[in-house]
Design an enzyme around this catalytic site. Structure first.
Site, PDB file in Angstrom:
ATOM      1  N   ASP A 696       0.842  -1.192   0.000  1.00  0.00           N
ATOM      2  CA  ASP A 696       0.000   0.000   0.000  1.00  0.00           C
ATOM      3  C   ASP A 696       0.892   1.264   0.000  1.00  0.00           C
ATOM      4  O   ASP A 696       0.649   2.216  -0.734  1.00  0.00           O
ATOM      5  CB  ASP A 696      -0.885  -0.069   1.253  1.00  0.00           C
ATOM      6  CG  ASP A 696      -1.803   1.108   1.362  1.00  0.00           C
ATOM      7  OD1 ASP A 696      -2.668   1.237   0.476  1.00  0.00           O
ATOM      8  OD2 ASP A 696      -1.647   1.905   2.307  1.00  0.00           O
ATOM      9  N   LYS A 700       1.581   4.232  -2.973  1.00  0.00           N
ATOM     10  CA  LYS A 700       1.541   5.683  -2.751  1.00  0.00           C
ATOM     11  C   LYS A 700       2.817   6.344  -3.273  1.00  0.00           C
ATOM     12  O   LYS A 700       2.783   7.423  -3.860  1.00  0.00           O
ATOM     13  CB  LYS A 700       1.357   5.990  -1.261  1.00  0.00           C
ATOM     14  CG  LYS A 700      -0.046   5.617  -0.787  1.00  0.00           C
ATOM     15  CD  LYS A 700      -0.221   5.782   0.701  1.00  0.00           C
ATOM     16  CE  LYS A 700      -1.618   5.338   1.113  1.00  0.00           C
ATOM     17  NZ  LYS A 700      -1.778   5.189   2.544  1.00  0.00           N
TER      18      LYS A 700
END
Ligand code: ADP
Ligand code: ASP
Ligand code: MG
Length: 838
Positions: A696, A700
């Site tokens: 995750d 980003k």
């Protein structure tokens, strides 16, 4: 008669005399008028002229329906007469009606035999509607007895016009003489003391019809009663002309197309003429001419709401809005002639328009680039084939020899005209028109602006006519900016967003003229669609009771309707499958707002295709909430870059979950216990491995890196996963069971760091060369990242300007409230891009 007593002319349109109640209303209006001398011009009852012209068409086709149609017209008038008139009077009226019907049948019989009606024959038939409405009203008004003697005037006896290329030309001298010869002597006032200036006179005059010099009946063209009204205004030197219709005045756009259209309080004659010419049906374009010379003010008012002020059309209106109204003409075709051979050759335009004129084809708009390489013009759609043929014929030689390359016809176009005197000399109006159309992804095919600068006309695809009208109308704040919104994923974030929208939408509408219409909600299995805005106070119930099986294609088609200028899809899922749809949606002009990272961190080729789709369609794509939830991370990065700063590196704690785990982990409880605990509090994904894997955070970094212009793919990021080897697969429970076996390893790392007076943090790092790493690092206890609270995110930008002391953005970076807030902020940003003023 006291000739100084002025006349007031009232014209009532077909919608104002549609039935008995309408006639009553008209009489009430006239009787409440204090002016002694009134001239009342009436149209035929609504639809009657169409029905009469249809009779002619039926006769030409030898259709046997004629009698039934005539009977229907008679029944309609009989009903009004019997409702309003005394029985004897109604009988007399109907007797004369029957004589007319008999005449009509006779005329139509001839048409049936010859199978074609000459123009004067259809004019004759079309004109009966006005005879019928005025005769009826004349009797009725007289019977009511409030306006004294009422005189019926058959305009064919007094109004003389000659038809020419520019339409009917009034023969003023002749008409004036005829009219004044027949005017009544002043009648006594109905009641003592009422009626100033020597008595009350009321004339009831047929609209629409007239005669030519030879005395042959003619008309003033469709919707010509407005023109009749102003002609009689001029002939009588009226003080004022009042045109009564079924709307509150001239509106800023056709209310059937733009429900938010507002009444224009005043217009100049020229503005009104332009609006009328370009399709504002409320008033006939020729109406202005007779009034202008004599400076007679024209009021447009609503028969159904006579207390409202209406619109004043005069020489010097008060209002100084740059744009008064926007109209469109549909069903036009665009003819485009292109060829290098036209450059510098005089006479091409002359030949083009000459050829069209020969065929009687009227040209609505002309546009020629100064290179003279092409000329295009707009003409009525039903004449396009004929037009193309005559133009090709006219330029046959040039086409053959190649000086002209092509004569193209686009058959389904619409003109949009923006009208206002105040546009003259005001820069930026055209930019706003084009901007509003661009933002709505509507392509402009041709442009024309008169040198008066009172009108900017653009030609757009006919399919987009209404959407174009609404977008431009909203662009000038004449109506709210309307967004048609579809929300996908009413889960953790989506649910909160819907509630935030519910609580704010009234305020946004009131304060900023912003109309956020959520018209669809799509959950994983069901979806809720509505053509109006959903009532967001009850979306949960409605999703239960009124939803249908989810279907993404159907959902997107529903949300993107042509009559609303802008569509936005808000994707609140974390779904890769939905992210794959963005390219299609963007290329169709749908704006996207999302906290979903999947699309922006997909393979580079897909990311590029999103940019391309966006660029070509003009749609906006906003994803601030993909990094740091509501924190301004992406916007900060953009501002830095756009103002010319160079980014050296970006570092940060980008995961609220991992921030929490290491903020809490001090050795007093086992790491596995903290993970379990965090999961229970809802701080982790259902499967904590989604957080612990670091993917995750890597996504980003990819998003930020690509925003910096780096060509990064997920595989380029060095990721240290905190999921112990061997535990990647298997159930969540299994994973949580086995995680404690690895507590000792984590504990050892913590102790080692402590020994060096450091803390452990899970950090993402990215530099200008594209080196990207994600993993657990030891940081000084004074480091900014060592001192954050709970689920805070922190992002540190080191740049050329912020080199000694980096720029830090810090705050809660996860959780439904702040994430939904970030999405909402993007939605408002989108609205400002589309022209809303927040
Ligand atoms: P009437 O029967 O009174 O002559 P019309 O039907 O000819 O009325 O014209 C009134 C209609 O014009 C309105 O009902 C409205 O739908 C339409 N219209 C189109 N554009 C405009 C506009 N800009 N302002 C007001 N009305 C408009
Ligand atoms: N009755 C005529 C028409 O329908 C004229 C008018 O209504 O203005 O065209
Ligand atoms: Mg009309």
């Amino acid at each position: 008669m006291n000739t100084t007593t002025p006349w007031i002319v009232h014209k009532f349109g077909g919608s104002s005399v549609a039935d008995a109640d309408c006639f009553r209303r008209v009489a009430d209006i006239l009787e409440s008028e204090r002016e002694p001398r009134l001239a009342v011009v009436l149209s035929a009852a609504r639809g009657v002229t169409d029905a009469l012209l249809n009779l002619v068409a039926l006769a030409e086709r030898q259709d046997s329906q004629i009698r039934a149609e005539i009977a229907a017209l008679r029944a309609r008038h009989a009903k009004i007469a019997e409702t309003l008139l005394a029985p004897a009077s109604a009988q007399l009226y109907l007797a004369s009606f029957d004589r007319d019907c008999h005449d009509i049948e006779g005329i139509l019989h001839t048409v049936q035999l010859t199978r074609s009606a000459a123009r004067n024959v259809s004019d004759l038939i079309a004109g009966y509607g006005e005879l019928w409405s005025t005769k009826l009203f004349h009797r009725y008004l007289e019977e009511r007895g409030q306006r004294g003697a009422v005189q019926w005037i058959d305009a064919r006896q007094v109004l003389v016009v000659e038809w020419g290329a520019l339409g009917p030309a009034v023969q003023w001298q002749e008409s004036r003489e005829k009219l004044h010869k027949g005017l009544p002597p002043p009648s006594p006032p109905p009641q003592a003391g009422e009626g100033k200036g020597g008595g009350v006179s009321t004339l009831v005059i047929t609209g629409f019809i007239a005669s030519d010099r030879r005395g042959v009946q003619t008309t003033l063209g469709r919707n010509g009663s407005d023109f009749s009204g102003s002609i009689f205004g001029a002939l009588l030197d009226a003080k004022e002309i009042q045109i009564w219709t079924d709307v509150d005045g001239v509106l800023s756009a056709d209310p059937r197309r733009v429900p938010d259209a507002t009444v224009i309080d005043s217009l100049s004659y020229n503005e009104a003429m332009e609006l009328a010419y370009f399709g504002a049906k409320v008033i006939h374009p020729q109406t202005m001419a007779p009034a202008v010379g004599r400076d007679i003010p024209i009021w447009i008012r609503n028969t159904f709401a006579p207390q409202k002020p209406g619109t004043l059309i005069c020489a010097h209106p008060k209002s100084n809005l740059p744009v008064k109204g926007i109209t469109n003409i549909e069903q036009i075709a665009l003819i485009n002639i292109e060829g290098a051979g036209m450059i510098g050759v005089p006479g091409t335009a002359h030949r083009l328009f000459g050829a069209l004129r020969e065929e009687g084809i009227s040209v609505i708009l002309i546009s020629q680039g100064s290179s003279e390489h092409s000329i295009c013009c707009a003409i009525p759609q039903d004449q396009s084939e004929r037009a193309a043929a005559v133009v090709r014929e006219a330029f046959r030689r040039e086409l053959k020899e190649g000086q002209i390359q092509s004569v193209d016809v686009d058959p389904d176009m619409a003109i949009l005209a923006v009208v206002g005197d105040g546009m003259a000399g005001m820069p930026g109006v055209a930019a706003k028109v084009f901007g509003a159309l661009g933002e709505a992804s509507i392509n402009i095919r041709a442009i024309a602006q008169g040198a008066s600068e009172r009108n900017i006309s653009v030609v757009v695809d006919g399919k987009h006519a209404t959407r174009a009208l609404r977008a431009v109308h909203a662009g000038f704040y004449l109506s709210p900016h309307t967004l048609s919104i579809g929300v996908i994923g009413p889960g953790t974030v989506g649910r909160v967003l819907l509630d935030q929208l519910a609580s704010q939408s009234a305020r946004l509408r009131e304060q900023f003229n912003l109309d956020m219409r959520v018209r669809g909600i799509l959950a994983s299995k069901r979806m809720l669609l509505s053509s109006q805005a959903l009532d967001l106070a009850h979306w949960r119930d409605e999703l239960e009771t009124r939803s249908v099986p989810a279907n993404l294609d159907q959902f997107a088609d529903h949300v993107r309707v042509d009559y609303l200028p802008h569509t936005v899809i808000i994707d609140c899922t974390a779904s890769e499958q939905i992210g794959r749809r963005y390219q299609d949606w963007l290329s169709r002009g749908v704006h996207i707002v999302t906290p979903n990272k999947k699309a922006n961190s997909a393979e580079l080729s897909y990311y590029r295709s999103l940019r391309e789709a966006r660029r070509s369609s003009g749609a906006r794509y906003l994803y601030e909430a993909t990094v740091g939830a509501g924190l301004p991370v992406i916007q900060t990065l953009r501002d830095l870059r756009e103002t010319g700063d160079d980014i050296t590196s970006i570092e940060g704690i980008f995961s609220g979950t991992l921030a929490y785990l290491f903020n809490v982990y001090d050795g007093s409880a086992a790491f596995s216990q903290i993970v379990r605990d965090a999961r229970q509090r809802g701080y982790t994904e259902p499967d904590p491995r989604d957080d612990l894997s670091g993917m995750d955070v890597a996504r980003k970094l990819i998003i930020l890196g690509r925003e910096m212009g780096l060509e990064l793919d997920l595989a380029d990021v060095e990721v240290e996963s905190l999921v112990p080897a061997g535990l990647e697969a298997g159930s969540i429970e299994d994973f949580l069971e086995r995680l404690p076996h690895h507590d000792a390893g984590m504990r050892a790392r913590l102790e080692a760091a402590r020994g060096r007076n450091k803390v452990l943090r899970y950090v993402g790092r990215l530099d200008a060369q594209g080196k990207a790493t994600v993993g657990l690092v030891e940081l000084d206890t004074k480091h900014a990242f060592a001192n954050i609270a709970l689920t805070d995110n922190v992002v540190r930008f080191a740049t050329r300007r912020y080199c000694d002391n980096p720029l830090i953005v810090q705050g809660p970076g996860a959780g439904p409230e702040v994430t939904a807030g970030g999405v909402f902020a993007d939605l408002l940003r989108l609205a400002t891009y589309l022209g809303a003023r927040l």
